[in-house]
Structure formats: structure tokens, C-alpha cells
Scaffold this active site. Sequence first.
Site, short mmCIF file in Angstrom:
data_model
loop_
_atom_site.label_atom_id
_atom_site.label_comp_id
_atom_site.label_asym_id
_atom_site.label_seq_id
_atom_site.Cartn_x
_atom_site.Cartn_y
_atom_site.Cartn_z
N SER A 9 -31.76 79.03 5.27
CA SER A 9 -31.24 79.08 4.25
C SER A 9 -30.79 80.11 4.00
CB SER A 9 -31.37 78.89 2.94
OG SER A 9 -30.72 79.00 2.04
N HIS A 34 -29.93 75.63 7.07
CA HIS A 34 -29.24 74.84 6.10
C HIS A 34 -27.97 76.37 5.79
CE1 HIS A 34 -30.35 72.83 2.50
NE2 HIS A 34 -29.99 74.11 1.42
N ASP A 36 -26.40 76.33 1.84
CA ASP A 36 -25.74 76.18 1.02
C ASP A 36 -24.48 76.47 0.00
OD1 ASP A 36 -28.53 75.55 -0.24
OD2 ASP A 36 -28.77 77.51 0.83
N MET A 38 -22.44 76.24 -3.66
CA MET A 38 -22.87 76.06 -4.89
C MET A 38 -21.07 76.93 -6.22
SD MET A 38 -25.88 78.57 -4.89
CE MET A 38 -27.22 77.94 -4.36
N HIS A 68 -25.85 72.05 2.27
CA HIS A 68 -26.41 71.32 1.24
C HIS A 68 -25.40 71.36 0.26
CE1 HIS A 68 -29.53 71.94 -2.03
NE2 HIS A 68 -28.67 70.89 -2.40
N MET A 70 -24.14 71.81 -3.17
CA MET A 70 -24.47 71.56 -5.06
C MET A 70 -23.09 71.82 -5.60
SD MET A 70 -27.89 74.30 -4.63
CE MET A 70 -27.34 75.01 -2.74
N MET A 139 -35.15 68.79 -3.82
CA MET A 139 -35.74 70.00 -4.64
C MET A 139 -37.03 70.49 -5.03
SD MET A 139 -32.24 71.00 -3.26
CE MET A 139 -32.60 72.86 -4.05
N GLY A 144 -29.46 76.60 -7.04
CA GLY A 144 -28.85 77.63 -7.90
C GLY A 144 -28.69 78.66 -7.31
N ASP A 178 -36.60 71.44 -0.07
CA ASP A 178 -35.28 72.91 -0.63
C ASP A 178 -36.34 74.08 -1.56
OD1 ASP A 178 -33.78 74.85 -0.16
OD2 ASP A 178 -32.51 73.78 -0.43
N GLY A 179 -36.67 75.27 -1.32
CA GLY A 179 -36.61 76.28 -2.02
C GLY A 179 -38.46 76.81 -2.50
N GLY A 200 -35.05 80.19 2.71
CA GLY A 200 -34.30 81.75 2.26
C GLY A 200 -35.38 82.64 2.34
C1 DX5 Z 1 -31.37 76.82 -3.81
C2 DX5 Z 1 -30.70 76.61 -2.38
C3 DX5 Z 1 -32.02 76.80 -1.26
C4 DX5 Z 1 -32.44 78.32 -1.69
C5 DX5 Z 1 -33.86 77.98 -1.26
O1 DX5 Z 1 -30.96 75.92 -4.34
O2 DX5 Z 1 -30.45 74.78 -2.48
O3 DX5 Z 1 -31.92 76.33 -0.50
O4 DX5 Z 1 -31.44 78.95 -0.69
O5 DX5 Z 1 -34.20 80.13 -0.31
P1 DX5 Z 1 -35.60 79.71 -1.01
O6 DX5 Z 1 -36.23 80.01 0.42
O7 DX5 Z 1 -35.93 81.41 -1.45
O8 DX5 Z 1 -35.90 79.14 -2.61
ZN ZN Z 2 -30.23 74.03 -0.69
#
Ligand code: DX5
Ligand code: ZN
Length: 217
Positions: A9, A34, A36, A38, A68, A70, A139, A144, A178-179, A200
Site C-alpha cells: 500500500s 494498492h 488507498d 480517502m 481501494h 474509502m 479489512m 483510515g 488489508d490492515g 503498508g
Molecule cells: C487502511 C488502508 C490500508 C493501509 C494498510 O485504511 O486501507 O491499505 O495502508 O497499512 P498497514 O499495512 O500499515 O496496516
Molecule cells: Zn487499503
Amino acid sequence: MRKTIVAPSILSADFSKLGEEIANLRDAGCERIHVDVMDGQFVPNISFGAPVVKQVRKMFPDMIFDAHLMIIDPIKYVEDFAKIGCDIIIVHIESLSGGRECLEKIHSLGCKAGISIKPKTPAEAILPLVDLLDEVLVMSVEPGFGGQSYIEGSEQKIAEVRKILDENGKQDAIVSVDGGINDETGMLCKNAGCEVLVAGSWIFGATNREERLHLFD
Ligand code: DX5
Ligand code: ZN
């Protein structure tokens, strides 16, 4: 067992050298990035939008980019992400417009369509959409922010989603997570049937990114 890949990510990347960061991942054998997105409404944080993704997408035409989203009203923006060359567009089932019409629109734009479900949303919520799904992103943190801890037991939801897809003739649809993914939580998810581990901080914080990218091969 299905193949499992790590999809970094870029939320955890150094944005001042995003191109270099992705080149470094590509050279380490990364297939999929990936992204993200937001909006500060669906989630408390604001990240970046299509203009940023457009620049890096065109630098790496051979990699898979998944968006992705959000965001509160994704149907309004899926065309932007399709136009800039995202291969997979993932919208949240809990958003205002993340339903059948949105998934059909994503397909009509020539992209693969995915749905993401937040930690409190049960696996069965995907049932009304199952025929349209190419991917389900489970998730394992509240969306976030990067760097949160994996919510224990998320792998059970992965297994439930995999079962629902299989029972509905969707063996080709993939389950991603994810997460909070690291070596331990990634293995739990892989064993539960997950094919794409979004990570990430674990990837971007690594001294040896290549080793982590291939840990689940
Ligand atoms: C969170 C994102 C993730 C995030 C993951 O809302 O959708 O993709 O970047 O980060 P890590 O792997 O650090 O939890
Ligand atoms: Zn994500």
C-alpha cells in the site's frame, strides 16, 4: 493451495519520491500496487486522488494497480480511476453507492470490480452482490490509517468469504486482506485462503523489502 502475493500500500511510501519507491518494489518482484484513496468523510483521513495515481500508473504500465476507494459516494469517481488505468476498483459496501450499480459500472469501464468490508460488517453482507464480484477485500483494521494492529480473528472472516464465493460459483474471485499485515498475520490469512495480502508499514518499513514481498510464495 492458492498462490499468495503481497500488494504494498503506497500510503506508507515516501511521497516525495513515489516513483522511485514503486520502481524499487517492481525490481524486487512486486506485481501489484494498492492505492488507498480517502476522502475525510467515509474515513477520518484524507490521502490523495486520481491525479496523483495517474502520474505513477503511467510510469509502471506492467504492474497491476488496485484502487481501494474509502470514499462516501464511490460511483461518482470510478470512471476517473478507470480512465487513469487502474485494473481493479474496490469500493466499500458500507458507502452510499457501493452496490450493484457501482460494480456494474466498474465492469462497463473495463475494470475488475471488488467490494471491501469493514471489520464489523459480516461476511454474508456480500451475498446480494456475489455474482458481480471479482474480489473481496476484508479489512482487518478500521479503514483510515496505516500502521494499526491486525484485529484478531479476521482470518475467520476470510475463510467465510472464501466459502461464500466458492458456494456461489465464484471460485475465480479472489479474497484479499488489508490492515496490520506482517509475517505472522499474513500467514494466518494465507492459511485461511487469502490470495492478496495488502501491506503498508510492514513493507515500507523493511530493511529487506524483497524478502518480505516473497515470504508467502
Ligand atoms: C487502511 C488502508 C490500508 C493501509 C494498510 O485504511 O486501507 O491499505 O495502508 O497499512 P498497514 O499495512 O500499515 O496496516
Ligand atoms: Zn487499503
